[in-house]
Design a protein around this motif. Structure first.
Motif, PDB file in Angstrom:
ATOM      1  N   GLN A 176     -48.996  30.676  30.677  1.00 30.74           N
ATOM      2  CA  GLN A 176     -48.543  29.721  29.675  1.00 30.74           C
ATOM      3  C   GLN A 176     -47.949  28.473  30.317  1.00 30.74           C
ATOM      4  O   GLN A 176     -48.153  27.353  29.837  1.00 30.74           O
ATOM      5  CB  GLN A 176     -47.520  30.362  28.735  1.00 30.74           C
ATOM      6  CG  GLN A 176     -47.119  29.437  27.589  1.00 30.74           C
ATOM      7  CD  GLN A 176     -46.425  30.185  26.466  1.00 30.74           C
ATOM      8  OE1 GLN A 176     -46.181  31.377  26.574  1.00 30.74           O
ATOM      9  NE2 GLN A 176     -46.114  29.491  25.382  1.00 30.74           N
TER      10      GLN A 176
ATOM     11  N   ASP B  71     -49.692  25.836  17.260  1.00 35.15           N
ATOM     12  CA  ASP B  71     -50.173  26.122  18.615  1.00 35.15           C
ATOM     13  C   ASP B  71     -51.510  26.855  18.517  1.00 35.15           C
ATOM     14  O   ASP B  71     -51.544  28.072  18.294  1.00 35.15           O
ATOM     15  CB  ASP B  71     -49.153  26.984  19.368  1.00 35.15           C
ATOM     16  CG  ASP B  71     -49.546  27.164  20.836  1.00 35.15           C
ATOM     17  OD1 ASP B  71     -50.657  26.750  21.205  1.00 35.15           O
ATOM     18  OD2 ASP B  71     -48.742  27.712  21.603  1.00 35.15           O
TER      19      ASP B  71
ATOM     20  N   TYR C 197     -53.353  31.629  25.703  1.00 30.87           N
ATOM     21  CA  TYR C 197     -52.776  31.650  27.043  1.00 30.87           C
ATOM     22  C   TYR C 197     -53.041  33.007  27.691  1.00 30.87           C
ATOM     23  O   TYR C 197     -52.481  34.015  27.241  1.00 30.87           O
ATOM     24  CB  TYR C 197     -51.264  31.396  26.977  1.00 30.87           C
ATOM     25  CG  TYR C 197     -50.897  30.146  26.214  1.00 30.87           C
ATOM     26  CD1 TYR C 197     -51.001  28.892  26.795  1.00 30.87           C
ATOM     27  CD2 TYR C 197     -50.468  30.226  24.892  1.00 30.87           C
ATOM     28  CE1 TYR C 197     -50.670  27.745  26.088  1.00 30.87           C
ATOM     29  CE2 TYR C 197     -50.143  29.087  24.170  1.00 30.87           C
ATOM     30  CZ  TYR C 197     -50.243  27.851  24.772  1.00 30.87           C
ATOM     31  OH  TYR C 197     -49.916  26.720  24.068  1.00 30.87           O
TER      32      TYR C 197
END
Length: 479
Positions: free
Chosen positions: A125, A116, A120
């Protein structure tokens, strides 16, 4: 920072701002009324709306223009027809429709099971997965609805009809642009200039010198106006309207857009150097190859051109042609290479995205997801004016280089599929139309002209005189 940018975009006169924010609904309502009363075609409605994007409902969002409202009306109509079973979607267009979903699925799997790499902002998110849905409904589907509407009007719409509409809009835009110049140079009236479509930030930058004014007519930006003019010049030349072509060239110069010069180079190459090549795709590849080669030569000689500009920077011609290019190539201040294939990328737009993909090359397969540029880590924008906004997750990121945009949002395989489907042409296509489609695709490499690409691709694919059995319609409507 957000407030500062907003203040530049919003008029200081509250009544002017109310006027500007009301116009999109008024224009869209008028165009839709004319269309559904059979006064104008869907093609005219959407192009006229596009030519008025200087007026936007900024309080709601900068993309809430007449084009948005017209396209949403078309989308609702097409969904209604689809539910009733009066239209169906051909297999190749169905593939285009599901590409964003396929991209989102791949991104989800990458993030969950491999890595990932995104950032965020607090509480956002979930937006990483919801924003592609918002983009799909707000931006992507309406483009398909516009395409379906154009095909449904195929008995009235042809390439020549499209050319006539484009030239008509261009001539009207010349009048508006001249009025904008008059307001700035003679009247020095900022309020009237804003009513006529000039953005306040460009008026603040301008002086009393004519070549310091970035005209935009009623288009959303000077660079958008310049892209539109570059698409009109070959149409004027084809019909031997040389005075109009010269005027379009002059107006393109007054936009002070570097993209305009690239598009003019593209037009010269497509309609002269590679015009005899029968394959549209080969014309595109050949033209882009020549342009990239020229960029590589310029990049290799950039020190010479920077010194040449420094010596002649008081010259009007050097200001018009070289100033913005020199800024792009000169890394004395930035100390960071922003040149790819000889082309200087914008440091606040394309370069951060390129740097992100350099660090995460596997995302070239899926892209980062439609509308998800907000989640590129903020460090890639360090040193830019929007850096603080990036930290707070404010604002999106729109790439003007649309080949790159499709690859960044949906992945390289999606770009290939888009290219293969939207470069198909009918066997008997006239040579000029084939060259014009190639020209549109080359310009699309550098300019945000999605709407014109779709319109031209459809007009070059389907014969308006073909019987329903040979078109995409069954029995009356389909796409």
């Amino acid at each position: 920072m957000a407030d500062t940018i907003y203040d530049i975009l919003v008029s200081s006169n509250v009544y002017v701002e109310v006027f500007k924010e009301t116009m999109p609904l008024l224009i869209a309502g008028t165009l839709l009324h004319l269309h559904y009363n059979n006064r104008i075609t869907a093609l005219e409605a959407i192009l006229y709306a596009f030519a008025t994007e200087a007026y936007t409902m900024l309080k709601v969002g900068p993309t809430f223009t007449a084009t948005f409202f017209v396209s949403v009306a078309f989308l609702i109509e097409q969904i209604h027809l689809f539910i009733k079973g009066e239209i169906y979607v051909r297999r190749k267009f169905l593939l285009l429709l599901i590409l964003p979903a396929l991209s989102s699925i791949v991104i989800f799997l990458i993030v969950q099971f491999y890595k990932d790499p995104f950032y965020y902002p607090p509480g956002k998110q979930a937006a990483f997965y919801l924003r592609p849905v918002y983009f799909y409904i707000k931006t992507y589907l309406p483009l398909f609805a516009i395409g379906a509407k154009i095909l449904q009007d195929r008995a009235q719409i042809s390439f020549d009809f499209f050319a006539d509409v484009m030239k008509r809009i261009a001539k009207f835009s010349f009048v508006i642009a001249l009025l904008q110049i008059f307001c700035q140079i003679v009247l020095h009236n900022e309020t009237l200039g804003e009513i006529l479509g000039l953005q306040r930030r460009y008026m603040l930058e301008a002086s009393t010198f004519i070549f310091s004014i970035r005209v935009q007519a009623l288009f959303g930006e000077p660079k958008v106006f310049s892209a539109f003019l570059s698409l009109c010049i070959p149409l004027f030349m084809r019909d031997k309207e040389y005075r109009m072509a010269a005027l379009a060239l002059l107006m393109g110069i007054l936009t002070v857009s570097q993209t305009f010069w690239i598009n003019m180079l593209s037009a010269t190459l497509v309609f002269m150097a590679v015009s005899r090549i029968s394959s549209t795709r080969l014309k595109i590849a050949g033209t882009l190859g020549i342009i990239i080669g020229l960029f590589l030569v310029i990049s290799g000689s950039k020190d010479y051109f920077i010194k040449l500009y420094a010596k002649n920077q008081n010259s009007t011609m050097y200001q018009l042609v070289f100033k913005r290019s020199v800024y792009r190539y000169d890394n004395t201040i930035w100390q960071k290479n922003n040149v790819i294939l000889g082309m200087p990328l914008q440091r606040d737009m394309e370069l951060p995205v390129v740097d992100f993909f350099r660090d995460q090359p596997y995302l070239l397969l899926s892209g980062y997801g439609a509308g998800n540029s907000t989640f590129i880590p903020a460090q890639y924008f360090f040193g830019q004016m929007n850096y603080e906004n990036r930290l707070n997750g404010i604002g999106g990121h729109n790439l003007n280089m649309r080949w790159f945009y499709i690859m960044a949002e949906f992945g390289i395989f999606s770009l290939i599929i888009f290219f293969m489907i939207l470069t198909q042409t009918r066997p008997d296509i006239p040579i000029f139309q084939s060259s014009y489609l190639a020209f549109i695709w080359v310009c699309f490499f550098f300019s945000q002209i999605d709407l014109f690409l779709i319109i031209t691709a459809l007009l070059c694919t389907y014969d308006p005189d073909a019987s329903p059995a040979l078109t995409v319609y069954k029995p009356e409507h389909s796409y």
